[in-house]
Design an enzyme around this catalytic site. Structure first.
Site, PDB file in Angstrom:
ATOM      1  N   CYS A 188      -7.449   9.011   2.235  1.00  0.00           N
ATOM      2  CA  CYS A 188      -7.151   8.535   3.520  1.00  0.00           C
ATOM      3  C   CYS A 188      -6.878   9.487   4.427  1.00  0.00           C
ATOM      4  O   CYS A 188      -6.471  10.549   4.160  1.00  0.00           O
ATOM      5  CB  CYS A 188      -5.853   7.490   3.513  1.00  0.00           C
ATOM      6  SG  CYS A 188      -5.605   6.478   5.092  1.00  0.00           S
ATOM      7  N   TYR A 225       4.996   5.117   4.583  1.00  0.00           N
ATOM      8  CA  TYR A 225       5.274   4.229   3.603  1.00  0.00           C
ATOM      9  C   TYR A 225       4.150   3.872   2.352  1.00  0.00           C
ATOM     10  O   TYR A 225       4.564   2.866   1.647  1.00  0.00           O
ATOM     11  CB  TYR A 225       5.671   2.644   4.273  1.00  0.00           C
ATOM     12  CG  TYR A 225       4.715   2.285   5.201  1.00  0.00           C
ATOM     13  CD1 TYR A 225       3.424   2.104   5.010  1.00  0.00           C
ATOM     14  CD2 TYR A 225       5.449   1.910   6.683  1.00  0.00           C
ATOM     15  CE1 TYR A 225       2.665   1.589   6.197  1.00  0.00           C
ATOM     16  CE2 TYR A 225       4.605   1.542   7.626  1.00  0.00           C
ATOM     17  CZ  TYR A 225       3.286   1.061   7.190  1.00  0.00           C
ATOM     18  OH  TYR A 225       2.467   0.923   8.365  1.00  0.00           O
ATOM     19  N   SER A 262      -4.925  -2.645  10.666  1.00  0.00           N
ATOM     20  CA  SER A 262      -3.603  -2.443  10.467  1.00  0.00           C
ATOM     21  C   SER A 262      -3.062  -2.031  11.872  1.00  0.00           C
ATOM     22  O   SER A 262      -3.320  -0.972  12.433  1.00  0.00           O
ATOM     23  CB  SER A 262      -3.192  -1.361   9.440  1.00  0.00           C
ATOM     24  OG  SER A 262      -3.650  -1.952   8.053  1.00  0.00           O
ATOM     25  N   CYS A 273      -1.248 -15.373  -3.707  1.00  0.00           N
ATOM     26  CA  CYS A 273      -0.809 -15.076  -5.042  1.00  0.00           C
ATOM     27  C   CYS A 273       0.690 -14.945  -5.125  1.00  0.00           C
ATOM     28  O   CYS A 273       1.187 -15.228  -6.265  1.00  0.00           O
ATOM     29  CB  CYS A 273      -1.427 -13.832  -5.322  1.00  0.00           C
ATOM     30  SG  CYS A 273      -1.164 -12.348  -4.406  1.00  0.00           S
ATOM     31  N   ASP A 327      -3.459  -4.314  -7.138  1.00  0.00           N
ATOM     32  CA  ASP A 327      -3.328  -2.956  -6.583  1.00  0.00           C
ATOM     33  C   ASP A 327      -1.909  -2.397  -6.432  1.00  0.00           C
ATOM     34  O   ASP A 327      -1.740  -1.156  -6.472  1.00  0.00           O
ATOM     35  CB  ASP A 327      -4.032  -2.838  -5.145  1.00  0.00           C
ATOM     36  CG  ASP A 327      -3.508  -3.918  -4.244  1.00  0.00           C
ATOM     37  OD1 ASP A 327      -2.784  -5.023  -4.485  1.00  0.00           O
ATOM     38  OD2 ASP A 327      -3.405  -3.673  -3.044  1.00  0.00           O
ATOM     39  N   CYS A 379       6.782 -12.038  -5.340  1.00  0.00           N
ATOM     40  CA  CYS A 379       5.707 -11.018  -5.886  1.00  0.00           C
ATOM     41  C   CYS A 379       6.085 -10.272  -7.041  1.00  0.00           C
ATOM     42  O   CYS A 379       7.827  -9.731  -6.964  1.00  0.00           O
ATOM     43  CB  CYS A 379       5.075  -9.977  -4.811  1.00  0.00           C
ATOM     44  SG  CYS A 379       3.836  -8.866  -5.224  1.00  0.00           S
ATOM     45  N   CYS A 398      15.112 -12.325  -2.330  1.00  0.00           N
ATOM     46  CA  CYS A 398      15.838 -13.666  -2.822  1.00  0.00           C
ATOM     47  C   CYS A 398      16.630 -14.178  -1.544  1.00  0.00           C
ATOM     48  O   CYS A 398      16.310 -15.354  -0.983  1.00  0.00           O
ATOM     49  CB  CYS A 398      16.572 -13.880  -3.981  1.00  0.00           C
ATOM     50  SG  CYS A 398      17.408 -15.388  -4.613  1.00  0.00           S
TER      51      CYS A 398
END
Length: 397
Positions: free
Chosen positions: A15, A21, A121, A251, A273, A326, A344
Site C-alpha cells: 500500500c 489501524y 475509504s 456475513c 481476509d 464477527c 456484545c
C-alpha cells in the site's frame, strides 16, 4: 453450487499509505517483504476456474493493501479474461476497494466503461480522516482522496464510501454522517475497528466498550429523521432485509462463515481476509478447483466456528440480528466470556435504541410495496430494503 464471491489481493498487503489501524500490513510476516504482484498466469487461472465452477453470478472483489498499485494494465487483463471465460447468461460484477489517492482520468474512464463499483475509504473531514489515514511521512491523505473521489464523479463511476470507526472518529457520528452525505455518497458503510495485540488486549486505536453502540445510535438518529429513502447504510439495509424477508445478507449476521474466498497475490486461498494465516490456507489456485476448496474439511470447520458463540447468546433477543458478531471480535481466551464478542454490549445498546424504529420502517415498506406506491419523491433514490444488492465485499479497509 451456490453463488459465492472472490476477494482478490493482487498486490497483497502492499500500500502507498500507512494507516495507523491497518491489520493487513502485518501480512508481511506471512508473505515476506517486497513488491508482491499477481502474475498473469495466476490471474487467468483464478478467473477461468471461478467462472467454470458453476456460479451464475460471479462477483469479483479487488482489495489490498491498495489494489490500484497493480496498475491499469493488470485490470485490463482481468476483464479480458472475464470476457474470455464467461459462460452464456453468466453475470459478472467487479468491485474495487481503494484509498482513492492514485485515481486519475484514465482510471475513471476504465472503471466507468467496465462498470466497476468502487468502495472508497473516507473516515470523515480532513481533520479527522488525516489522524489515521496518512503516508509513511506522516502527511495526511485526505486531499488526494477527495481528488480521487472527484475523478469517480466526473466519470460517473458508482461508488460507496466506507468509514472505519476507530478511537480517532468515534465521538463524531453526526459530523461524519453529514460530511459523507456532502460528498454525494448515497451508499455508506461503517465498519468497527476492533484489533487485538498478541496478548489479546485491544489496541490503542480500537473501539472500547460502548463506543461502537453509541456511534451507531448517533448515525441512526440522523438517518432516521430524513434519509431512510435517500441514503443506504449497509448495516441498516441488512436489518431491514431480515425483517422483511428473513434473509441475512451480511456475513457477520449469519451463522456460517463460508461466503467467499480470499485469493492472495501468489494464488493461495483463505476463508476470510481477517484469517489470512498459514494454518487456514485452503490450497493454491494452481493445485485445485473451487469445488474442492468448498468441500475442504478445513473450510467447513472454519464456517462452523461462527456458531461457537458463548452460551449466554442463546437467550439473547438480538442473536438473530448480530449472529454472535464477527469471529474476529470474539477472542477465545479460555474464560467464562469465551466466544462472546467484545462488542456484545454495544450491539445491545444499538438494538435496544433502534430496533423498534426499524420494525416500524419495515411495516411502512410492506404497505408501500403492497399498494405499489413509490416510497420516495425521488424515483432514483436507493430503497432501504433492496440496496444490499448494491454492495460487494469491500470491508476491512
Amino acid at each position: 453450487m451456490k453463488n459465492y464471491s472472490l476477494l482478490i489481493k493482487p498486490v497483497s498487503y502492499n500500500c502507498n499509505l500507512r494507516c495507523s489501524y491497518c491489520f493487513y500490513l502485518g501480512k508481511c510476516g506471512v508473505f515476506g517483504n517486497g513488491a508482491l504482484k499477481m502474475t498473469d498466469e495466476i490471474l487467468e487461472q483464478c478467473i477461468e476456474k471461478y467462472l467454470k465452477s458453476g456460479v451464475t453470478h460471479a462477483s469479483f472483489g479487488w482489495q489490498g493493501g491498495e489494489p490500484t498499485l497493480a496498475g491499469l494494465d493488470f485490470f485490463r487483463k482481468a476483464v479480458e479474461y472475464q470476457d474470455k471465460y464467461k459462460a452464456p447468461n453468466q453475470m459478472i460484477s467487479n468491485a474495487l476497494q481503494t484509498n482513492g489517492t492514485l485515481l486519475d482520468d484514465e482510471w475513471g474512464e476504465f472503471l466507468h466503461k467496465h462498470q466497476f463499483l468502487i468502495g472508497i475509504s473516507i473516515d470523515g473531514p480532513a481533520e479527522i480522516h488525516d489522524k489515521s489515514r496518512f503516508y509513511a511521512t506522516g502527511e495526511g491523505s485526505h486531499r488526494l482522496v477527495m481528488k480521487g473521489l472527484n475523478i469517480l464523479k466526473k466519470h460517473h463511476v458508482d461508488f460507496n464510501v466506507l468509514t472505519l470507526v476507530s478511537a480517532a472518529n468515534k465521538d463524531n457520528p453526526q459530523k461524519i454522517y453529514e460530511y459523507i452525505k456532502r460528498t454525494g455518497a448515497k451508499y455508506h458503510q461503517y465498519i468497527e475497528c476492533v484489533e487485538f495485540d498478541s496478548n489479546g488486549n485491544l489496541m490503542p486505536f480500537a473501539l472500547k466498550k460502548g463506543e461502537w453502540g453509541r456511534f451507531l445510535c448517533g448515525i441512526f438518529d440522523e438517518w432516521y429523521k430524513k434519509d431512510t429513502r435517500r441514503i443506504s447504510i449497509r448495516l441498516f439495509d441488512s436489518i431491514l432485509m431480515y425483517l422483511l424477508h428473513g434473509l441475512k445478507n451480511s456475513c457477520a449476521g449469519g451463522t456460517d462463515c463460508r461466503n467467499y474466498f480470499v485469493v492472495e497475490h501468489n494464488g493461495d486461498l483463505f476463508p476470510c481476509d481477517f484469517y489470512v494465516q498459514p494454518d487456514l490456507k485452503l490450497g493454491n489456485i494452481a493445485d485445485g478447483n473451487f469445488q474442492n476448496f468448498q468441500n475442504a474439511k478445513l473450510y467447513s470447520e472454519f464456517g462452523a466456528r461462527k456458531r461457537n458463540w458463548n452460551p449466554v447468546c442463546n437467550s439473547c433477543e438480538f442473536l438473530n440480528f448480530c449472529g454472535g458478531c464477527c469471529q474476529k471480535n470474539r477472542p477465545m481466551r479460555g474464560n467464562p466470556s469465551e466466544g462472546l464478542s467484545v462488542l456484545c454490549e454495544d450491539w445491545k445498546i444499538f438494538y435496544q435504541h433502534c430496533l423498534p424504529s426499524f420494525k416500524r420502517l419495515a411495516e411502512e415498506i410492506k404497505k408501500e410495496a403492497s399498494s405499489k406506491k413509490q416510497p420516495s419523491a425521488d424515483r432514483n433514490a436507493p430503497y432501504p430494503c433492496g440496496s444490499g444488492l448494491k454492495y460487494k465485499k469491500c470491508c476491512g479497509k
